[in-house]
Design an enzyme around this catalytic site. Structure first.
Site, PDB file in Angstrom:
ATOM      1  N   ASP A 164       0.808  -1.377   0.038  1.00  0.00           N
ATOM      2  CA  ASP A 164       0.056  -0.179   0.069  1.00  0.00           C
ATOM      3  C   ASP A 164       0.813   1.197   0.108  1.00  0.00           C
ATOM      4  O   ASP A 164       1.769   1.404   0.914  1.00  0.00           O
ATOM      5  CB  ASP A 164      -0.886   0.094   1.257  1.00  0.00           C
ATOM      6  N   ASP A 224     -10.418   4.803  -0.220  1.00  0.00           N
ATOM      7  CA  ASP A 224     -11.130   3.866   0.699  1.00  0.00           C
ATOM      8  C   ASP A 224     -12.479   4.149   0.609  1.00  0.00           C
ATOM      9  O   ASP A 224     -13.303   5.210   0.488  1.00  0.00           O
ATOM     10  CB  ASP A 224     -10.846   4.089   2.088  1.00  0.00           C
TER      11      ASP A 224
HETATM   12  C1  GLA Z   1      -5.043   2.610   3.371  1.00  0.00           C
HETATM   13  C2  GLA Z   1      -5.801   1.579   2.669  1.00  0.00           C
HETATM   14  C3  GLA Z   1      -6.805   0.661   3.539  1.00  0.00           C
HETATM   15  C4  GLA Z   1      -5.789   0.343   4.629  1.00  0.00           C
HETATM   16  C5  GLA Z   1      -5.255   1.291   5.187  1.00  0.00           C
HETATM   17  C6  GLA Z   1      -4.275   0.774   6.209  1.00  0.00           C
HETATM   18  O1  GLA Z   1      -5.919   3.534   3.702  1.00  0.00           O
HETATM   19  O2  GLA Z   1      -6.504   2.128   1.466  1.00  0.00           O
HETATM   20  O3  GLA Z   1      -7.408  -0.292   2.812  1.00  0.00           O
HETATM   21  O4  GLA Z   1      -5.120  -0.808   4.122  1.00  0.00           O
HETATM   22  O5  GLA Z   1      -4.236   2.226   4.377  1.00  0.00           O
HETATM   23  O6  GLA Z   1      -3.652   1.804   6.884  1.00  0.00           O
END
Ligand code: GLA
Length: 422
Positions: A164, A224
């Site tokens: 990520d 998200d």
């Molecule tokens: C981002 C991602 C989420 C999650 C968080 C973890 O916001 O989009 O899906 O993995 O990081 O910190």
């Protein structure tokens, strides 16, 4: 150009970019078939810790989740990945100052123990890191340590990595991102362990155009998700609700396919507004069903985000509807296209491997509507008759000439499988 189905299936594995016409319809589906292994040949299905727990995770949560996936029938319905998201790491802060280590207060027996436990139960385990020196929740990332981290994950027996970018790479150029994600992809390959690779970049820098080229099996197409079906605008100017995410994927169909999927983000079914991490007030049973049906027909990975103890009987029925899941796991691996967009009344459709078509009649409005599917006009199919099955209701509806009309409730997606009657 028209391709019989068998020719088209061969072409899917040939490695050429092509556009084809399926089952005599001129609704075209273009692909970049990139599958080099059987990894993620269909969209990954499982569970991820983030949407409910955030970083408040521990060994008991993971063990209990694995057990519950077995006892509820979720594993047998296809949900085999249990993915530990951000927050398993011991240290917060930059990797420059801190090593990558397991938080032994949360995971006293370590991650290998959990991977072994998952494997014993016929499941797989996922882990999380990122290309920055910090992850999104501020824990140590993998920047500059890709080989060592990939080897560590492989030594634990991990089967999925969510990698990520958000903290340090949001503004980065495509060139920088390709190198950052490519480095981990190469490092994973070098371990020799088949690890499904999620290059998570929140839909920035058109990752769908280059994600597969850097070895990713899935990539997020948007920011998200929030626990909302249709929140006006974006919550906190950031979050995407279910309808935002569906809109985001329109036009991206050609980038998704066997081994490389557009990821609409983890599921919100069962959160009911009670997530410890996500914003949002929850959705109705109909809306959660629509969310699930659309993620399925759009061939998104299906990762449950709820605390499984909180699933209602209705949630479980939604998540285990085999005929809906079959659209997601169809061997052809196509993402449905929006073929009709009449304001709030929209139709999505895609061909399936057995020659039938999957159709979603989506009513985004606040009122019940009569919606019609016209096989010639909407799908350009030459069939004289179609046999219609309502797979949400699990009922055969009969044979229809040209047009099938049905009542669709507000925020419902009526899910059909149609096949030629002649
Ligand atoms: C981002 C991602 C989420 C999650 C968080 C973890 O916001 O989009 O899906 O993995 O990081 O910190």
């Amino acid at each position: 150009m028209k391709f019989p189905l068998a020719v088209m299936c061969m072409a899917l594995f040939s490695g050429n970019l092509f556009a084809e016409t399926i089952n005599n319809s001129t609704v075209t589906f273009d692909h970049q078939p990139i599958l080099t292994t059987q990894l993620a040949a269909t969209p990954p299905m499982g569970w991820s810790s983030w949407n409910y727990y955030g970083d408040r995770i521990n060994e008991k949560v993971i063990i209990d989740t694995i057990d519950k996936m077995v006892s509820t029938g979720l594993r047998d319905a296809g949900y085999i990945y249990v993915n530990i998201d951000d927050g398993w790491q011991k240290y917060k802060g930059s990797r420059v100052d801190n090593p990558l280590a397991i938080d032994e207060n949360k995971f006293p027996k370590g991650i290998k123990y959990l991977a072994d436990y998952a494997h014993k139960k016929g499941m797989k385990l996922g882990i999380y890191s990122g290309p920055g020196n910090m992850t999104c929740a501020g824990y140590t990332g993998s920047e500059g340590h890709e080989k060592e981290d990939a080897a560590l994950f492989a030594s634990w027996g991990v089967d999925h990595l969510k990698y990520d970018s958000c903290c340090s790479h949001q503004q980065a150029s495509q060139a920088v991102l390709k190198t950052a994600f490519g480095n981990m992809s190469e490092a994973l390959k070098a371990t020799g362990r088949p690890v499904v690779y999620h290059a998570c970049h929140c839909g920035w820098q058109n990752i769908w155009q280059w994600g597969a080229k850097v070895g990713a099996n899935q990539w997020r197409i948007g920011q998200d998700i929030s626990d909302d079906f249709n929140y006006p605008g974006h919550r906190e100017d950031y979050y995407f609700d279910v309808l935002d995410m569906i809109d985001r994927g329109v036009g991206l169909e050609q980038y998704s396919g066997k081994g490389h999927w557009n990821d609409y983000d983890m599921l919100i079914i069962g959160l009911h507004g009670h997530s410890k991490e996500l914003v949002g007030t929850g959705a109705s049973d109909t809306e959660y069903r629509t969310h699930f049906s659309m993620w399925s027909i759009l061939s998104s990975p299906l990762l449950i985000g709820a605390n499984l103890d909180n699933l209602t009987a209705e949630d479980l029925a939604t998540l285990t509807n085999k005929e809906i899941i079959a659209l997601n796991q169809d061997p052809l691996g196509l993402q449905a296209k929006r073929v009709v967009s009449n304001g709030d009344l929209q139709i999505f459709a895609k061909p399936l491997a057995d020659g039938s078509w999957a159709v979603a009649l989506l009513n985004r409005s606040s009122q019940t509507a009569i919606m019609s599917l016209n096989i010639q006009q909407d799908l350009d199919l030459p069939w004289k008759k179609m046999l219609v099955r309502d797979i949400g209701a699990k009922r055969d509806m009969g044979a229809f000439e040209q047009r099938y009309s049905t009542e669709v409730q507000s925020h419902e997606a009526k899910m059909l499988v149609i096949r030629s009657g002649w």
